[in-house]
Design a protein around this motif. Structure first.
Motif, PDB file in Angstrom:
ATOM      1  N   MET A   1     -26.616 -50.944  43.514  1.00 19.20           N
ATOM      2  CA  MET A   1     -27.950 -51.063  42.924  1.00 19.20           C
ATOM      3  C   MET A   1     -28.785 -49.823  43.235  1.00 19.20           C
ATOM      4  O   MET A   1     -28.461 -49.069  44.145  1.00 19.20           O
ATOM      5  CB  MET A   1     -28.638 -52.329  43.455  1.00 19.20           C
ATOM      6  N   ASP A   2     -29.845 -49.637  42.475  1.00 15.15           N
ATOM      7  CA  ASP A   2     -30.737 -48.512  42.733  1.00 15.15           C
ATOM      8  C   ASP A   2     -31.494 -48.713  44.038  1.00 15.15           C
ATOM      9  O   ASP A   2     -31.844 -49.833  44.385  1.00 15.15           O
ATOM     10  CB  ASP A   2     -31.798 -48.428  41.621  1.00 15.15           C
ATOM     11  N   THR A   3     -31.770 -47.628  44.720  1.00 13.88           N
ATOM     12  CA  THR A   3     -32.662 -47.764  45.878  1.00 13.88           C
ATOM     13  C   THR A   3     -34.086 -47.919  45.344  1.00 13.88           C
ATOM     14  O   THR A   3     -34.376 -47.562  44.200  1.00 13.88           O
ATOM     15  CB  THR A   3     -32.597 -46.518  46.779  1.00 13.88           C
ATOM     16  N   LEU A   4     -34.969 -48.452  46.192  1.00 15.60           N
ATOM     17  CA  LEU A   4     -36.373 -48.587  45.787  1.00 15.60           C
ATOM     18  C   LEU A   4     -36.946 -47.228  45.417  1.00 15.60           C
ATOM     19  O   LEU A   4     -37.705 -47.085  44.463  1.00 15.60           O
ATOM     20  CB  LEU A   4     -37.202 -49.132  46.960  1.00 15.60           C
ATOM     21  N   LEU A   5     -36.547 -46.243  46.216  1.00  8.24           N
ATOM     22  CA  LEU A   5     -37.051 -44.896  45.982  1.00  8.24           C
ATOM     23  C   LEU A   5     -36.639 -44.401  44.592  1.00  8.24           C
ATOM     24  O   LEU A   5     -37.468 -43.855  43.852  1.00  8.24           O
ATOM     25  CB  LEU A   5     -36.519 -43.957  47.077  1.00  8.24           C
ATOM     26  N   ASP A   6     -35.366 -44.618  44.245  1.00  5.95           N
ATOM     27  CA  ASP A   6     -34.904 -44.162  42.925  1.00  5.95           C
ATOM     28  C   ASP A   6     -35.588 -44.927  41.797  1.00  5.95           C
ATOM     29  O   ASP A   6     -35.917 -44.365  40.762  1.00  5.95           O
ATOM     30  CB  ASP A   6     -33.380 -44.303  42.810  1.00  5.95           C
ATOM     31  N   GLN A  99     -30.317 -57.160  47.574  1.00  7.01           N
ATOM     32  CA  GLN A  99     -29.639 -56.286  48.538  1.00  7.01           C
ATOM     33  C   GLN A  99     -28.651 -57.089  49.386  1.00  7.01           C
ATOM     34  O   GLN A  99     -27.544 -56.630  49.682  1.00  7.01           O
ATOM     35  CB  GLN A  99     -30.709 -55.638  49.438  1.00  7.01           C
ATOM     36  N   LEU A 100     -29.047 -58.290  49.744  1.00 10.79           N
ATOM     37  CA  LEU A 100     -28.182 -59.153  50.554  1.00 10.79           C
ATOM     38  C   LEU A 100     -26.876 -59.466  49.828  1.00 10.79           C
ATOM     39  O   LEU A 100     -25.819 -59.593  50.443  1.00 10.79           O
ATOM     40  CB  LEU A 100     -28.941 -60.453  50.876  1.00 10.79           C
ATOM     41  N   LYS A 101     -26.942 -59.575  48.529  1.00 13.63           N
ATOM     42  CA  LYS A 101     -25.743 -59.933  47.760  1.00 13.63           C
ATOM     43  C   LYS A 101     -24.898 -58.705  47.412  1.00 13.63           C
ATOM     44  O   LYS A 101     -23.784 -58.838  46.922  1.00 13.63           O
ATOM     45  CB  LYS A 101     -26.169 -60.609  46.436  1.00 13.63           C
ATOM     46  N   ASP A 102     -25.467 -57.523  47.619  1.00 11.11           N
ATOM     47  CA  ASP A 102     -24.790 -56.292  47.215  1.00 11.11           C
ATOM     48  C   ASP A 102     -23.817 -55.831  48.308  1.00 11.11           C
ATOM     49  O   ASP A 102     -24.221 -55.629  49.444  1.00 11.11           O
ATOM     50  CB  ASP A 102     -25.874 -55.221  46.981  1.00 11.11           C
ATOM     51  N   PRO A 103     -22.522 -55.655  47.966  1.00 13.90           N
ATOM     52  CA  PRO A 103     -21.579 -55.200  48.992  1.00 13.90           C
ATOM     53  C   PRO A 103     -21.968 -53.834  49.571  1.00 13.90           C
ATOM     54  O   PRO A 103     -21.623 -53.517  50.700  1.00 13.90           O
ATOM     55  CB  PRO A 103     -20.244 -55.093  48.250  1.00 13.90           C
ATOM     56  N   LEU A 105     -25.014 -53.008  50.099  1.00  8.53           N
ATOM     57  CA  LEU A 105     -26.288 -53.252  50.799  1.00  8.53           C
ATOM     58  C   LEU A 105     -27.427 -52.336  50.348  1.00  8.53           C
ATOM     59  O   LEU A 105     -28.217 -51.868  51.165  1.00  8.53           O
ATOM     60  CB  LEU A 105     -26.086 -53.119  52.317  1.00  8.53           C
ATOM     61  N   GLY A 106     -27.466 -52.059  49.048  1.00  7.65           N
ATOM     62  CA  GLY A 106     -28.599 -51.297  48.527  1.00  7.65           C
ATOM     63  C   GLY A 106     -28.300 -49.832  48.232  1.00  7.65           C
ATOM     64  O   GLY A 106     -29.177 -49.100  47.805  1.00  7.65           O
ATOM     65  N   SER A 107     -27.042 -49.411  48.462  1.00  5.23           N
ATOM     66  CA  SER A 107     -26.693 -48.029  48.094  1.00  5.23           C
ATOM     67  C   SER A 107     -26.233 -48.020  46.648  1.00  5.23           C
ATOM     68  O   SER A 107     -25.550 -48.931  46.208  1.00  5.23           O
ATOM     69  CB  SER A 107     -25.542 -47.520  48.957  1.00  5.23           C
ATOM     70  N   PRO A 108     -26.586 -46.970  45.905  1.00  8.28           N
ATOM     71  CA  PRO A 108     -26.127 -46.912  44.517  1.00  8.28           C
ATOM     72  C   PRO A 108     -24.608 -46.727  44.449  1.00  8.28           C
ATOM     73  O   PRO A 108     -24.027 -46.059  45.305  1.00  8.28           O
ATOM     74  CB  PRO A 108     -26.837 -45.678  43.961  1.00  8.28           C
ATOM     75  N   LEU A 109     -24.003 -47.323  43.458  1.00  7.27           N
ATOM     76  CA  LEU A 109     -22.576 -47.091  43.205  1.00  7.27           C
ATOM     77  C   LEU A 109     -22.395 -45.623  42.826  1.00  7.27           C
ATOM     78  O   LEU A 109     -23.208 -45.080  42.093  1.00  7.27           O
ATOM     79  CB  LEU A 109     -22.123 -47.937  42.014  1.00  7.27           C
ATOM     80  N   ARG A 505     -34.826 -49.874  52.828  1.00  4.34           N
ATOM     81  CA  ARG A 505     -34.582 -48.425  52.807  1.00  4.34           C
ATOM     82  C   ARG A 505     -33.182 -48.010  53.236  1.00  4.34           C
ATOM     83  O   ARG A 505     -32.871 -46.813  53.287  1.00  4.34           O
ATOM     84  CB  ARG A 505     -35.582 -47.713  53.719  1.00  4.34           C
ATOM     85  N   PHE A 506     -32.345 -48.959  53.574  1.00  6.59           N
ATOM     86  CA  PHE A 506     -31.020 -48.612  54.098  1.00  6.59           C
ATOM     87  C   PHE A 506     -30.267 -47.667  53.157  1.00  6.59           C
ATOM     88  O   PHE A 506     -29.772 -46.611  53.564  1.00  6.59           O
ATOM     89  CB  PHE A 506     -30.221 -49.897  54.345  1.00  6.59           C
ATOM     90  N   GLY A 507     -30.210 -48.036  51.887  1.00  4.92           N
ATOM     91  CA  GLY A 507     -29.473 -47.220  50.921  1.00  4.92           C
ATOM     92  C   GLY A 507     -30.057 -45.820  50.777  1.00  4.92           C
ATOM     93  O   GLY A 507     -29.326 -44.834  50.630  1.00  4.92           O
ATOM     94  N   GLU A 508     -31.373 -45.771  50.855  1.00  2.00           N
ATOM     95  CA  GLU A 508     -32.074 -44.484  50.752  1.00  2.00           C
ATOM     96  C   GLU A 508     -31.674 -43.552  51.913  1.00  2.00           C
ATOM     97  O   GLU A 508     -31.451 -42.355  51.708  1.00  2.00           O
ATOM     98  CB  GLU A 508     -33.560 -44.832  50.824  1.00  2.00           C
TER      99      GLU A 508
END
Ligand code: ARG
Length: 577
Positions: A1-6, A99-103, A105-109, A505-508
């Motif tokens: 998924m997209d980060t909040l920042l993106d 984010q919880l459901k995303d393997p 955890l919030g980082s873009p593919l 912000r983890f993925g960011e």
């Protein structure tokens, strides 16, 4: 998924386009201090110059053009024309739930699965193994783990120094003093091998007879004469066992592809460079002169690819290696982890590879990840207690025994088996974390006492917070699967929101680390996470409150982010302490 920042950047970008047409502007958005909001946009100040308008006016137009404004509880123009964004609790809660459901955890593919080579550790056979090699191992493993987690195809390479004229004297010496080792009748270990290496070097410098013998052995080895070649294999094997012990203890996987691997390609590399008219002869040696590289006197600095005696060297091998990695491994990104002392060497290798038209920076990204020295508490270059660097493995065992002492003192009732296990985890984690959490380009001070503190930016402190979250779940005694299936995060209390925005912000942070390859981005993030979690836990009761379930789900996300963060850092976890 997209980060909040993106997500926010994309919105700011569309707003700029719709408000001002085709101006040249990259969305300039970054997280900001909590008292101002969640993110801040700086575009208005830059655009004002181009558009010849007042910055605050530009900011207002940008805000007016923004879509999906319902995501924000506040959008404020501050100071000369910054825009501060605050998300609503509902928007954030929903984001966290996804984010919880995303393997990831919030980082873009990844847009494309990249082939990433991380070259690290790379000690030299029989030569001194220094604590810099441990730094390289810890940092390199962490970067490899990051790219693996993000879904890339990672090749971890150990570019060991397993070739060169030093083998001549070592073989000559061992033939005289340790013949039974070379035949395989007698076993030995890395420290003895290093002892022979030092003795051989002394003899080489003092004894002309021995020097001749050594040079002869080099020739024999290069022509793969069976006895000399076998001796070389035995020597490499002893070294390999020594390193493996360290890799096992650190739980690091790495594929050996030493300098000798590139021997068959060296002549061809030099020939190709000659054909491309890139070679000049300087004092009988074949050299490349690259623009922009000068020595201290300001004279052009050559990259030597073949010595006047016809021998190849470290530079030739690195050119062969980069060519191989680009054309055979088909790497999209190549990362070299060594001390900063080698950065000039790598800048020259990259420049040469570009000049030879092997490296196209628009297709392959190359990075030298440099790191500083390890210092002792006395501020001098770190030495183990005995002063002998080859006892490097002892440094790790010593960290484990320090951890054990600490546990005896802090948790005297723990059963001894559990204590041993925990001491092992904490000792190794502490060493890794201390290294990863310092800005890698700076020198860092190695102190058992400091790295094992229960408070502050240490592995122990982070693990302690992690264990605490497990404790909450245990205490409430709820069925996790059921809670997660039927409840969702509902941020409400300010401390809860603060924890939530940080989790988002983890993925960011991982994206940032992927870009500039600094592991301390992640350690700083996790340290702040632990602190925010502690504040949340102080302010927001979980057990027996109406918000119990939604708070448990938030705890679960924190748990997963911690766990994933530890994994990327190469830290082992425990669930209770
Ligand atoms: N063996 C070298 C050393 O111990 C490090 C090798 C770094 N990698 C490279 N491709 N040159 O200093």
């Amino acid at each position: 998924m997209d980060t909040l920042l993106d997500w926010l950047k994309a919105h700011v970008f569309s707003a700029i386009k719709s408000a001002f047409g085709d101006v040249d502007a990259e969305p300039n958005v970054a997280p900001c201090q909590e008292e101002f909001g969640h993110y801040q946009c700086n575009n208005a100040l830059q655009l004002a110059k181009v558009l010849k308008l007042a910055p605050r006016q530009v900011a207002q137009k940008l805000i007016d053009a923004l879509l999906e404004k319902e995501a924000f509880s506040k959008i404020e123009i501050a100071g000369p024309g910054f825009i501060n964004f605050t998300f609503t609790k509902e928007f954030l809660s929903e984001y966290l739930q996804k984010q919880l459901k995303d393997p990831l955890l919030g980082s873009p593919l990844p847009k494309k699965r990249q082939k990433v080579i991380v070259e690290f550790s790379s000690p030299n056979v029989a030569k001194e193994l220094h604590v810099g090699h441990i730094r390289s191992t810890i940092i390199g493993d962490c970067l490899a783990r990051l790219f693996e987690f993000l879904g890339h195809d990672v090749l971890r390479l150990n570019h060991i120094g397993d070739w060169g004229t030093q083998f001549g004297m070592l073989i000559a010496y061992m033939k005289e003093h340790a013949a039974d080792v070379l035949t395989g009748e007698q076993k030995t270990d890395l420290p003895s091998l290093m002892g022979w290496y030092r003795a051989a070097k002394r003899k080489f410098d003092e004894d002309p007879e021995f020097k001749k013998k050594s040079q002869l052995e080099v020739v024999q080895l290069q022509s793969h004469e069976p006895l000399a070649f076998h001796a070389w294999e035995v020597i490499c094997d002893i070294s390999r066992k020594g390193y493996q012990e360290i890799y096992d203890l650190l739980d690091v996987k790495i594929h050996e592809r030493g300098e000798s691997f590139y021997n068959p390609y060296l002549k061809n590399v030099v020939d190709e460079l000659s054909e491309k008219h890139l070679i000049q002869i300087s004092d009988g040696a074949k050299c490349l002169f690259l623009e922009g590289f000068k020595n201290r006197e300001g004279d052009p600095l050559p990259l030597m690819v073949q010595k006047s005696d016809g021998g190849y060297n470290y530079d030739t091998t690195d050119l062969a290696a980069i060519r191989y990695r680009i054309f055979v491994d088909r790497a999209d990104r190549i990362i070299y982890v060594t001390d900063v002392g080698q950065s000039l060497h790598f800048q020259m290798i990259f420049a040469a590879a570009q000049k030879a038209l092997w490296l196209d920076p628009s297709k392959t990204q190359v990075d030298h990840v440099g790191f500083g020295l390890v210092l002792g508490v006395d501020g001098k270059k770190f030495k183990t207690r005995s002063g002998e660097t080859e006892k490097l493995i002892d440094l790790l065992y010593e960290a484990i025994s320090h951890a054990k002492e600490l546990l005896l003192e802090r948790l005297p009732d723990m059963d001894s088996q559990e204590r041993d296990h925990l001491a092992h985890v904490l000792g190794i984690d502490a060493v890794k974390y201390a290294d990863l959490s310092s800005n890698r380009t700076k020198d860092y001070t190695f102190s058992y006492e400091r790295m094992l503190r229960f408070e502050g930016n240490t592995a122990v402190f982070l693990l302690y917070s992690y264990v605490r979250i497990h404790g909450i779940w245990r205490k409430v005694g709820a069925n996790k699967a059921e809670v997660l299936a039927s409840h969702s995060i509902q941020l409400d209390h300010p401390s809860e929101i603060s924890l939530g925005t940080h989790l988002a912000r983890f993925g960011e942070v991982l994206e940032m680390m992927k870009r500039d390859l600094y592991p301390n981005h992640l350690t700083d993030y996790l340290y702040a996470l632990a602190e925010k979690f502690n504040v949340f836990f102080r302010d927001c009761r979980v057990e027996g409150t109406p918000q119990e379930k939604s708070r448990l789900v938030l705890c679960e996300l924190a748990l997963r982010v911690f766990a994933q963060g530890f994994d990327i850092l190469g830290l082992k976890k425990v669930e209770r302490m």
